[in-house]
Design a protein around this motif. Structure first.
Motif, PDB file in Angstrom:
ATOM      1  N   LEU A  61       0.816  -1.210   0.000  1.00  0.00           N
ATOM      2  CA  LEU A  61       0.000   0.000   0.000  1.00  0.00           C
ATOM      3  C   LEU A  61       0.854   1.266   0.000  1.00  0.00           C
ATOM      4  O   LEU A  61       0.519   2.253  -0.645  1.00  0.00           O
ATOM      5  CB  LEU A  61      -0.914  -0.016   1.230  1.00  0.00           C
ATOM      6  N   PHE A  62       1.974   1.225   0.679  1.00  0.00           N
ATOM      7  CA  PHE A  62       2.788   2.414   0.839  1.00  0.00           C
ATOM      8  C   PHE A  62       3.760   2.642  -0.314  1.00  0.00           C
ATOM      9  O   PHE A  62       4.429   3.661  -0.361  1.00  0.00           O
ATOM     10  CB  PHE A  62       3.529   2.369   2.168  1.00  0.00           C
ATOM     11  N   GLU A  63       3.870   1.716  -1.243  1.00  0.00           N
ATOM     12  CA  GLU A  63       4.735   1.896  -2.409  1.00  0.00           C
ATOM     13  C   GLU A  63       3.957   2.325  -3.644  1.00  0.00           C
ATOM     14  O   GLU A  63       4.546   2.526  -4.699  1.00  0.00           O
ATOM     15  CB  GLU A  63       5.498   0.600  -2.702  1.00  0.00           C
ATOM     16  N   GLU A  64       2.648   2.462  -3.534  1.00  0.00           N
ATOM     17  CA  GLU A  64       1.822   2.900  -4.662  1.00  0.00           C
ATOM     18  C   GLU A  64       2.107   4.368  -4.972  1.00  0.00           C
ATOM     19  O   GLU A  64       2.227   5.187  -4.069  1.00  0.00           O
ATOM     20  CB  GLU A  64       0.337   2.733  -4.345  1.00  0.00           C
ATOM     21  N   VAL A  70      -6.058   7.214   2.816  1.00  0.00           N
ATOM     22  CA  VAL A  70      -6.816   7.727   3.954  1.00  0.00           C
ATOM     23  C   VAL A  70      -6.622   6.716   5.072  1.00  0.00           C
ATOM     24  O   VAL A  70      -7.078   5.585   4.980  1.00  0.00           O
ATOM     25  CB  VAL A  70      -8.319   7.876   3.621  1.00  0.00           C
ATOM     26  N   ILE A  71      -5.912   7.142   6.110  1.00  0.00           N
ATOM     27  CA  ILE A  71      -5.588   6.250   7.223  1.00  0.00           C
ATOM     28  C   ILE A  71      -6.144   6.873   8.492  1.00  0.00           C
ATOM     29  O   ILE A  71      -5.805   8.007   8.832  1.00  0.00           O
ATOM     30  CB  ILE A  71      -4.067   6.039   7.339  1.00  0.00           C
ATOM     31  N   GLY A  72      -6.978   6.148   9.171  1.00  0.00           N
ATOM     32  CA  GLY A  72      -7.599   6.667  10.384  1.00  0.00           C
ATOM     33  C   GLY A  72      -6.632   6.758  11.544  1.00  0.00           C
ATOM     34  O   GLY A  72      -5.796   5.883  11.746  1.00  0.00           O
ATOM     35  N   PHE A  73      -6.722   7.843  12.290  1.00  0.00           N
ATOM     36  CA  PHE A  73      -5.927   8.050  13.497  1.00  0.00           C
ATOM     37  C   PHE A  73      -6.867   8.421  14.621  1.00  0.00           C
ATOM     38  O   PHE A  73      -7.977   8.907  14.383  1.00  0.00           O
ATOM     39  CB  PHE A  73      -4.910   9.189  13.290  1.00  0.00           C
ATOM     40  N   GLN A  95       1.741   0.267  10.587  1.00  0.00           N
ATOM     41  CA  GLN A  95       2.637   0.088   9.447  1.00  0.00           C
ATOM     42  C   GLN A  95       2.972   1.435   8.798  1.00  0.00           C
ATOM     43  O   GLN A  95       4.104   1.667   8.387  1.00  0.00           O
ATOM     44  CB  GLN A  95       1.999  -0.841   8.420  1.00  0.00           C
ATOM     45  N   PHE A  96       1.971   2.314   8.712  1.00  0.00           N
ATOM     46  CA  PHE A  96       2.206   3.647   8.149  1.00  0.00           C
ATOM     47  C   PHE A  96       3.189   4.422   9.024  1.00  0.00           C
ATOM     48  O   PHE A  96       4.113   5.067   8.513  1.00  0.00           O
ATOM     49  CB  PHE A  96       0.891   4.407   8.011  1.00  0.00           C
ATOM     50  N   SER A  97       3.003   4.348  10.321  1.00  0.00           N
ATOM     51  CA  SER A  97       3.907   5.061  11.229  1.00  0.00           C
ATOM     52  C   SER A  97       5.333   4.551  11.088  1.00  0.00           C
ATOM     53  O   SER A  97       6.282   5.325  11.049  1.00  0.00           O
ATOM     54  CB  SER A  97       3.441   4.909  12.677  1.00  0.00           C
TER      55      SER A  97
END
Length: 110
Positions: A61-64, A70-73, A95-97
């Motif tokens: 997802l992060f290499e696209e 949209v990632i909920g926090f 994973q995003f963090s």
């Protein structure tokens, strides 16, 4: 295996070949399972209202490139996945963090 064969059919459809039928069913199931376990395909859906296209694409997802994430926090912006209590490291936020937020320049983190 012959017991499973007889549980499905009340009469013997292939007399003397219960083992062959069980083998064919087992092999077919294994091949179908292997096919389903292959890397995924792109699944797309076109919507009319609103006019948009939704695609599910296998991959990281992060290499696209060219996509909007949209990632909920939480409203407190607790992003410490180190001990797994606040943010689970295996979640999308964790994973995003780990992949993106930690690389941003800023004050040193303790």
């Amino acid at each position: 295996m012959p017991q499973s064969y007889r549980a499905v059919w009340d009469r013997v459809a292939f007399p003397g070949h219960a083992g062959v039928v069980a083998f064919v069913v087992t092999a077919g199931s294994a091949l179908f399972g292997a096919y389903r376990a292959l890397p995924g395909r792109v699944v797309a859906r076109d919507l009319r209202h609103p006019d948009c296209r939704i695609e599910i694409i296998p991959g990281d997802l992060f290499e696209e490139t060219g996509s909007h994430l949209v990632i909920g926090f939480t409203d407190l912006f607790d992003t410490d996945p180190s001990d797994g209590r606040i943010v689970d490291p295996s979640s999308v936020q964790g994973q995003f963090s780990a992949a993106c937020v930690r690389r941003l320049p800023g004050p040193p983190r303790s």
